[in-house]
Design a protein around this motif. Structure first.
Motif, PDB file in Angstrom:
ATOM      1  N   ASN A  13     -54.234  22.692 -25.035  1.00  0.00           N
ATOM      2  CA  ASN A  13     -54.644  23.200 -23.821  1.00  0.00           C
ATOM      3  C   ASN A  13     -55.646  22.269 -23.195  1.00  0.00           C
ATOM      4  N   ASN A  14     -56.517  21.792 -24.215  1.00  0.00           N
ATOM      5  CA  ASN A  14     -57.543  20.620 -23.640  1.00  0.00           C
ATOM      6  C   ASN A  14     -56.900  19.506 -23.117  1.00  0.00           C
ATOM      7  N   MET A  15     -56.042  18.991 -23.992  1.00  0.00           N
ATOM      8  CA  MET A  15     -55.184  17.877 -23.629  1.00  0.00           C
ATOM      9  C   MET A  15     -54.405  18.129 -22.163  1.00  0.00           C
ATOM     10  N   PHE A  16     -53.934  19.053 -21.823  1.00  0.00           N
ATOM     11  CA  PHE A  16     -53.260  19.388 -20.628  1.00  0.00           C
ATOM     12  C   PHE A  16     -54.441  19.481 -19.533  1.00  0.00           C
ATOM     13  N   LYS A  17     -55.641  19.984 -19.817  1.00  0.00           N
ATOM     14  CA  LYS A  17     -56.704  19.963 -18.625  1.00  0.00           C
ATOM     15  C   LYS A  17     -57.231  18.522 -18.641  1.00  0.00           C
ATOM     16  N   ILE A  18     -57.171  17.587 -19.509  1.00  0.00           N
ATOM     17  CA  ILE A  18     -57.276  16.253 -19.407  1.00  0.00           C
ATOM     18  C   ILE A  18     -56.707  15.330 -18.435  1.00  0.00           C
ATOM     19  N   LEU A  19     -55.312  15.859 -18.774  1.00  0.00           N
ATOM     20  CA  LEU A  19     -54.170  15.365 -18.077  1.00  0.00           C
ATOM     21  C   LEU A  19     -54.227  15.652 -16.262  1.00  0.00           C
ATOM     22  N   LYS A  20     -54.572  17.074 -16.288  1.00  0.00           N
ATOM     23  CA  LYS A  20     -54.860  17.451 -14.859  1.00  0.00           C
ATOM     24  C   LYS A  20     -55.995  16.811 -14.347  1.00  0.00           C
ATOM     25  N   GLY A  21     -57.188  16.388 -14.921  1.00  0.00           N
ATOM     26  CA  GLY A  21     -58.003  15.577 -14.394  1.00  0.00           C
ATOM     27  C   GLY A  21     -57.637  14.193 -14.056  1.00  0.00           C
ATOM     28  N   ILE A  22     -56.852  13.566 -14.764  1.00  0.00           N
ATOM     29  CA  ILE A  22     -56.668  12.232 -14.644  1.00  0.00           C
ATOM     30  C   ILE A  22     -55.590  12.131 -13.407  1.00  0.00           C
ATOM     31  N   ILE A  23     -54.662  13.361 -13.132  1.00  0.00           N
ATOM     32  CA  ILE A  23     -53.722  13.427 -11.834  1.00  0.00           C
ATOM     33  C   ILE A  23     -54.673  13.724 -10.821  1.00  0.00           C
ATOM     34  N   LEU A  24     -55.550  14.382 -10.856  1.00  0.00           N
ATOM     35  CA  LEU A  24     -56.481  14.906  -9.716  1.00  0.00           C
ATOM     36  C   LEU A  24     -57.177  13.335  -9.412  1.00  0.00           C
ATOM     37  N   SER A  25     -57.747  12.595 -10.345  1.00  0.00           N
ATOM     38  CA  SER A  25     -58.404  11.172 -10.057  1.00  0.00           C
ATOM     39  C   SER A  25     -57.333  10.225  -9.389  1.00  0.00           C
ATOM     40  N   ILE A  26     -56.122  10.357  -9.881  1.00  0.00           N
ATOM     41  CA  ILE A  26     -55.143   9.449  -8.938  1.00  0.00           C
ATOM     42  C   ILE A  26     -54.755   9.793  -7.727  1.00  0.00           C
ATOM     43  N   LEU A  27     -54.592  11.185  -7.362  1.00  0.00           N
ATOM     44  CA  LEU A  27     -54.420  11.600  -6.051  1.00  0.00           C
ATOM     45  C   LEU A  27     -55.794  11.389  -5.209  1.00  0.00           C
ATOM     46  N   ILE A  28     -56.987  11.687  -5.665  1.00  0.00           N
ATOM     47  CA  ILE A  28     -58.105  11.394  -4.708  1.00  0.00           C
ATOM     48  C   ILE A  28     -58.186  10.084  -4.543  1.00  0.00           C
ATOM     49  N   THR A  29     -57.983   8.984  -5.494  1.00  0.00           N
ATOM     50  CA  THR A  29     -57.714   7.851  -5.280  1.00  0.00           C
ATOM     51  C   THR A  29     -56.677   7.118  -4.267  1.00  0.00           C
ATOM     52  N   LEU A  30     -55.556   7.896  -4.318  1.00  0.00           N
ATOM     53  CA  LEU A  30     -54.405   7.767  -3.197  1.00  0.00           C
ATOM     54  C   LEU A  30     -54.955   8.026  -2.114  1.00  0.00           C
ATOM     55  N   LEU A  31     -55.624   9.139  -1.872  1.00  0.00           N
ATOM     56  CA  LEU A  31     -55.947   9.596  -0.393  1.00  0.00           C
ATOM     57  C   LEU A  31     -57.066   8.679   0.281  1.00  0.00           C
ATOM     58  N   GLY A  32     -58.097   8.412  -0.869  1.00  0.00           N
ATOM     59  CA  GLY A  32     -58.980   7.679  -0.376  1.00  0.00           C
ATOM     60  C   GLY A  32     -58.716   6.322   0.212  1.00  0.00           C
ATOM     61  N   LEU A  33     -57.729   5.782  -0.503  1.00  0.00           N
ATOM     62  CA  LEU A  33     -57.464   4.186  -0.169  1.00  0.00           C
ATOM     63  C   LEU A  33     -56.190   4.442   1.159  1.00  0.00           C
ATOM     64  N   LEU A  34     -55.628   5.363   1.397  1.00  0.00           N
ATOM     65  CA  LEU A  34     -55.163   5.774   2.603  1.00  0.00           C
ATOM     66  C   LEU A  34     -56.006   5.957   3.785  1.00  0.00           C
ATOM     67  N   ILE A  35     -56.879   6.742   3.712  1.00  0.00           N
ATOM     68  CA  ILE A  35     -57.972   6.700   4.846  1.00  0.00           C
ATOM     69  C   ILE A  35     -58.724   5.347   5.034  1.00  0.00           C
ATOM     70  N   LEU A  36     -58.950   4.689   3.761  1.00  0.00           N
ATOM     71  CA  LEU A  36     -59.479   3.327   4.093  1.00  0.00           C
ATOM     72  C   LEU A  36     -58.630   2.466   4.664  1.00  0.00           C
ATOM     73  N   ALA A  37     -57.392   2.314   4.547  1.00  0.00           N
ATOM     74  CA  ALA A  37     -56.274   1.598   5.220  1.00  0.00           C
ATOM     75  C   ALA A  37     -56.166   1.741   6.438  1.00  0.00           C
ATOM     76  N   ILE A  38     -56.332   3.243   6.843  1.00  0.00           N
ATOM     77  CA  ILE A  38     -55.926   3.701   8.435  1.00  0.00           C
ATOM     78  C   ILE A  38     -57.389   3.091   9.062  1.00  0.00           C
ATOM     79  N   VAL A  39     -58.706   3.547   8.491  1.00  0.00           N
ATOM     80  CA  VAL A  39     -59.815   2.976   9.090  1.00  0.00           C
ATOM     81  C   VAL A  39     -59.893   1.225   9.400  1.00  0.00           C
ATOM     82  N   ILE A  40     -59.379   0.668   8.347  1.00  0.00           N
ATOM     83  CA  ILE A  40     -59.454  -0.809   8.544  1.00  0.00           C
ATOM     84  C   ILE A  40     -58.243  -1.165   9.629  1.00  0.00           C
TER      85      ILE A  40
END
Length: 89
Positions: A13-40
């Motif tokens: 269960n803890n490993m699943f929660k860590i995996l969810k944290g990793i996936i959340l981090s990746i999704l936030i990064t993708l969203l942030g980079l998309l916004i950065l690309a649009i702004v630039i």
């Protein structure tokens, strides 16, 4: 015997929660980079900010992903946050 099964369930269960944290981090990064690309692309913002912006977006993403994974586990927060950050990188 029951305690062994319970410990294994907690670990998985803890490993699943860590995996969810990793996936959340990746999704936030993708969203942030998309916004950065649009702004630039559509503004006069200099491209020289890209390395700094990418570093900030990555750090914030890892921080948020680590926070959400450790808040749910409520034990060994530093170790679990490190696991999210290390695996992300």
């Amino acid at each position: 015997m029951n305690k062994t099964i319970e410990k294994e369930n907690i670990k998985s269960n803890n490993m699943f929660k860590i995996l969810k944290g990793i996936i959340l981090s990746i999704l936030i990064t993708l969203l942030g980079l998309l916004i950065l690309a649009i702004v630039i692309t559509y503004t006069n913002v200099s491209e020289s900010i890209i390395p700094i912006a990418v570093t900030i977006i990555t750090a914030i993403s890892i921080l948020i992903g680590s926070f959400f994974s450790t808040i749910n586990i409520q034990k060994n927060g530093l170790l679990n946050g490190f696991a999210v950050g290390f695996t992300y990188i």
